[in-house]
Enzyme design. Structure first.
Site, mmCIF file in Angstrom:
data_model
loop_
_atom_site.group_PDB
_atom_site.id
_atom_site.type_symbol
_atom_site.label_atom_id
_atom_site.label_comp_id
_atom_site.label_asym_id
_atom_site.label_seq_id
_atom_site.Cartn_x
_atom_site.Cartn_y
_atom_site.Cartn_z
ATOM 1 N N GLY A 1 42.012 40.822 44.333
ATOM 2 C CA GLY A 1 42.589 41.868 43.480
ATOM 3 C C GLY A 1 42.862 41.375 42.070
ATOM 4 C CD GLN B 1 51.191 47.132 37.130
ATOM 5 O OE1 GLN B 1 51.336 47.384 38.320
ATOM 6 N NE2 GLN B 1 52.069 47.457 36.208
ATOM 7 C CB ILE C 1 35.661 45.653 45.053
ATOM 8 C CG1 ILE C 1 36.989 46.416 44.986
ATOM 9 C CG2 ILE C 1 35.485 44.998 46.389
ATOM 10 C CD1 ILE C 1 37.012 47.635 45.884
ATOM 11 C CG ASP D 1 34.944 45.087 50.410
ATOM 12 O OD1 ASP D 1 36.149 45.084 50.705
ATOM 13 O OD2 ASP D 1 34.165 46.017 50.710
ATOM 14 C CE1 TYR E 1 51.444 49.172 48.569
ATOM 15 C CE2 TYR E 1 53.634 50.031 48.099
ATOM 16 C CZ TYR E 1 52.652 49.078 47.913
ATOM 17 O OH TYR E 1 52.881 48.038 47.060
#
Ligand code: SER
Length: 314
Positions: A8, A12, A35, A52, A142
């Protein structure tokens, strides 16, 4: 010297984490993966790989080839997108983490750090100064994946002595990479609209308090926890807190620097998610065990955000 892999890395938090880790450990020792298409900064370095997290074989190959001993697993689907696509959020958040932990166990990775979130708490947790140990009954997918993820990380620590560590992040406010798909993203949008001299319509009610943190403190927290001496830790997952803020308070702070900024409020489905979360967090365990302290308060953050965003649009 550590050999670090970040998943990732275009997100952010991931994008700023990679920068900070490369400064600390040397650019050649931090492999960035995502990805997404890499930013100009990541593209300019040869330490970026397409990955991925659902592809365990590719993850294993990178860990072996790059001689990785530490993984920061930042790839995840956040709360608002997670409610639109709960099955996808489950798959990416749970299978992604399971792959990271399994590859780590099988290939001799020493440490796995993956963030958790205030979304582990549900409506039955205390709203103010929510402690580390309290009912964890989230009402979002989540949150469900973050609770399960925390438990899975603790399991790998207990069963296999894999050094897993996690912080429960509040909403993160940052100037470099836009957040994607979270309930707390409006806080960043407020600043972005203000520096462009555009009004903003917030999807969260003006007086809904939520816990927030400025990005430099978030990076400090996760790196400090990763580096803390294991003998100081009394748990694997820690609350961290910086500021309890309502949208109206953030707007008032922005208006001290940009008085013409205007904000309107039209709460949508994300209001319900925000209302299920705490207002403020008790992070005394992190403060005691690894000396956690945030550096930024609201106006310090606002000053810095406006300066950085103004520079980036010049
Ligand atoms: N910022 C996240 C979200 O809003 C919370 O961890 O989903």
């Amino acid at each position: 010297m550590k050999r670090i892999l970040v998943t990732g890395a275009c997100g952010q938090i991931g994008s700023e984490l990679v920068k900070s880790l490369r400064q600390k450990y040397g650019p050649e020792n931090v492999v960035a993966t995502d990805i997404k298409k890499p930013s100009a900064f990541l593209k300019a370095t040869d330490g970026f790989h397409y990955l991925d997290v659902l592809d365990a074989d590719e993850l294993a190959r990178l860990v072996v080839e790059e001689d990785i001993d530490t993984i920061f697993h930042m790839a995840a689907i956040l709360s608002a997108v997670g409610e639109q696509h709960p099955q996808m959020a489950y798959r990416i958040n749970m299978e992604g983490l399971m792959h990271v932990l399994e590859v780590a166990r099988q290939k001799g990775v020493r440490q796995v750090i993956a963030p958790s979130s205030i979304a582990v708490f549900g409506p039955d947790a205390p709203k103010e100064n929510t402690p580390d140990d309290t009912p964890l009954n989230p009402t979002t997918m989540y949150g469900v994946t973050k609770v399960a993820g925390e438990k899975l990380m603790q399991y790998y620590y207990l069963k296999y002595r894999l050094d897993t560590r996690s912080v429960r992040f509040p909403g993160i406010i940052s100037s470099e990479t836009a957040p994607g798909g979270g309930t707390t993203d409006f806080a960043v949008d407020l600043y972005v609209h203000a520096v462009h001299h555009q009004p903003y319509t917030a999807y969260i009610d003006a007086h809904t308090p939520l816990p927030f943190m400025y990005m430099p403190d978030a990076i400090k927290a996760i790196v400090q926890l990763a580096e803390a001496d294991d003998s100081c830790l009394t748990r694997r997952v820690y609350n961290v807190h910086a500021m309890r803020l309502t949208p109206a308070e953030i707007v008032a702070s922005i208006q001290r620097y940009i008085p013409s900024f205007e904000c309107y409020y039209e709460p949508d489905h994300r209001q319900q998610i925000a209302e299920s979360w705490p207002h403020s967090i008790d992070d005394r365990n992190a403060r005691r065990d690894w000396n956690w302290r945030p550096d930024y308060d609201l106006d310090g953050m606002t000053r810095d955000m406006i300066e950085k965003l103004s520079q980036s649009i010049q």
